[in-house]
Design a protein around this motif. Structure first.
Motif, mmCIF file in Angstrom:
data_model
loop_
_atom_site.group_PDB
_atom_site.id
_atom_site.type_symbol
_atom_site.label_atom_id
_atom_site.label_comp_id
_atom_site.label_asym_id
_atom_site.label_seq_id
_atom_site.Cartn_x
_atom_site.Cartn_y
_atom_site.Cartn_z
ATOM 1 N N ASN A 113 0.647 1.960 -7.513
ATOM 2 C CA ASN A 113 -0.362 1.516 -6.554
ATOM 3 C C ASN A 113 -1.048 0.256 -7.048
ATOM 4 O OD1 ASN A 113 -2.893 2.280 -8.110
ATOM 5 N ND2 ASN A 113 -1.822 4.255 -8.054
ATOM 6 N N ASP A 132 0.846 -1.197 0.000
ATOM 7 C CA ASP A 132 0.000 0.000 0.000
ATOM 8 C C ASP A 132 0.882 1.247 0.000
ATOM 9 O OD1 ASP A 132 -1.890 1.953 0.318
ATOM 10 O OD2 ASP A 132 -2.609 1.274 2.268
ATOM 11 N N GLU A 152 -3.019 6.743 -1.589
ATOM 12 C CA GLU A 152 -3.972 7.028 -2.665
ATOM 13 C C GLU A 152 -3.357 7.764 -3.850
ATOM 14 O OE1 GLU A 152 -7.332 9.081 -1.140
ATOM 15 O OE2 GLU A 152 -7.979 7.427 0.148
ATOM 16 N N ARG A 153 -2.397 8.637 -3.618
ATOM 17 C CA ARG A 153 -1.883 9.484 -4.699
ATOM 18 C C ARG A 153 -0.587 8.993 -5.305
ATOM 19 N NH1 ARG A 153 -3.213 15.728 -2.796
ATOM 20 N NH2 ARG A 153 -5.451 15.409 -2.412
#
Length: 334
Positions: A21, A13, A16-17
């Motif tokens: 990913n 992980d 988010e950005r």
């Protein structure tokens, strides 16, 4: 093709950005769902000692401790989480599976492609960098050499970034050829034309730092006139393609102009090179950060092995590329 894949690689992980990913693998799977002849295989993670065959044990220990403590930012670009250790070992294990399968005879429509993450080609012997923790292609190459399944391995890296880690690990070795086509001046700003190897490895490093804006014809010129002849002379038992798709014209982090069809053409070219020397061929995923273009690029590799004939380009390479290729051929006496 037969794709090496594991859900364990989704546990890495990065937030988010972050461009590297889990959605990258999900996008590839969605793209391949539209194609026929796709098979998936899981693989065991690489053993610690197999990773340590190309990485310093002190670094391996440091990374494991870092992840056990919850991870975080290893450097400004390279992020670890609690799932990174298992994901990184799994990505290396998938690369091993691809190399072993190829040498065991998997070819044609069964050619192996390891779609693990995190990627690997920036990871040097004693450090993580550039989104990479373990050098998956290097682990795979070293494994088959140590197992006695191959005497020589060629690694061809078409990721838009130079694979500094792979080059460094094998720079003074004569049993591994590393060839890279990459964008000049892009991270990590390595891979100059005159970096050709050292000692026993002199002449077994091949770098083509193409100017920004290079497209399909430039890449094909580089393969036809430099990478292919270098691999032919080296005569490997296995060719591992470090397959990044960030040289695509619509990738968000590069300025190259390779089309989706260009990846099919490069696949066809390198398949021919490997067949001509009787080498097995395996693919290992590296970069590619536009989800649609990444999925399309992987799908084009698959479709080429599934029987689709690529459409040849109707353009010539630019003069900068021709000059660069000529200089490299002279330097390596190809």
């Amino acid at each position: 093709m037969r794709f090496g894949y594991s859900e364990r690689c989704l546990a890495h992980d990065t937030g988010e950005r972050h461009p590297e990913n889990p959605d990258r693998l999900r996008a590839i799977r969605r793209g391949l769902a539209k194609r026929h002849g796709v098979e998936y295989t899981d693989a065991d993670p690489a053993a610690r000692e197999e990773v340590a065959a190309v990485h310093d044990e002190a670094y391996v220990d440091e990374l494991e401790t870092f992840v056990d403590d919850g991870g975080g930012s290893w450097d400004p670009d390279t992020v670890a989480s609690e799932g990174t250790w298992d994901a990184a070992l799994t990505a290396a294990g998938l690369a091993q599976w691809a190399a072993r399968s190829a040498l065991d005879g998997a070819n044609g429509r069964h050619t192996p492609f390891a779609i693990g993450r995190p990627p690997g080609h920036h990871a040097v012997a004693d450090d993580a960098m550039g989104f990479c923790f373990f050098n998956n292609a290097a682990v795979a190459a070293q494994t088959v050499l140590d197992d006695g399944d191959a005497d020589r391995v060629a690694i061809f890296d078409w990721d838009v970034h130079h694979g500094n880690g792979t080059q460094d690990i094998f720079y003074d070795r004569g049993d591994v050829l590393y060839a890279s086509i990459h964008e000049k001046g892009l991270y990590p700003d390595t891979g100059d034309l005159d970096e050709t190897g050292r000692g026993a490895g002199e002449g077994t490093t091949v770098n083509l730092p193409l100017a920004a804006g290079a497209g399909d014809a430039d890449y094909l010129q580089a393969i036809d006139e430099a990478v292919g002849p270098a691999i032919d002379r080296f005569d490997p038992d296995l060719v591992i393609v470090s397959a990044g798709f960030d040289a695509h014209r619509h990738d968000p982090i590069s300025r190259m102009r390779v089309s989706s069809e260009g990846y099919a053409l490069m696949t066809d070219r390198i398949r021919t090179v490997a067949d001509d020397v009787g080498a097995a061929t395996a693919y290992v995923l590296e970069g590619g950060y536009g989800l649609d273009t990444l999925a399309e690029g992987v799908s084009m590799v698959h479709e080429t092995y599934d029987g689709r004939t690529p459409v040849e380009v109707d353009e010539d390479p630019n003069e900068k590329t021709k000059t660069l290729v000529d200089e490299l051929r002279s330097l390596l006496e190809l």
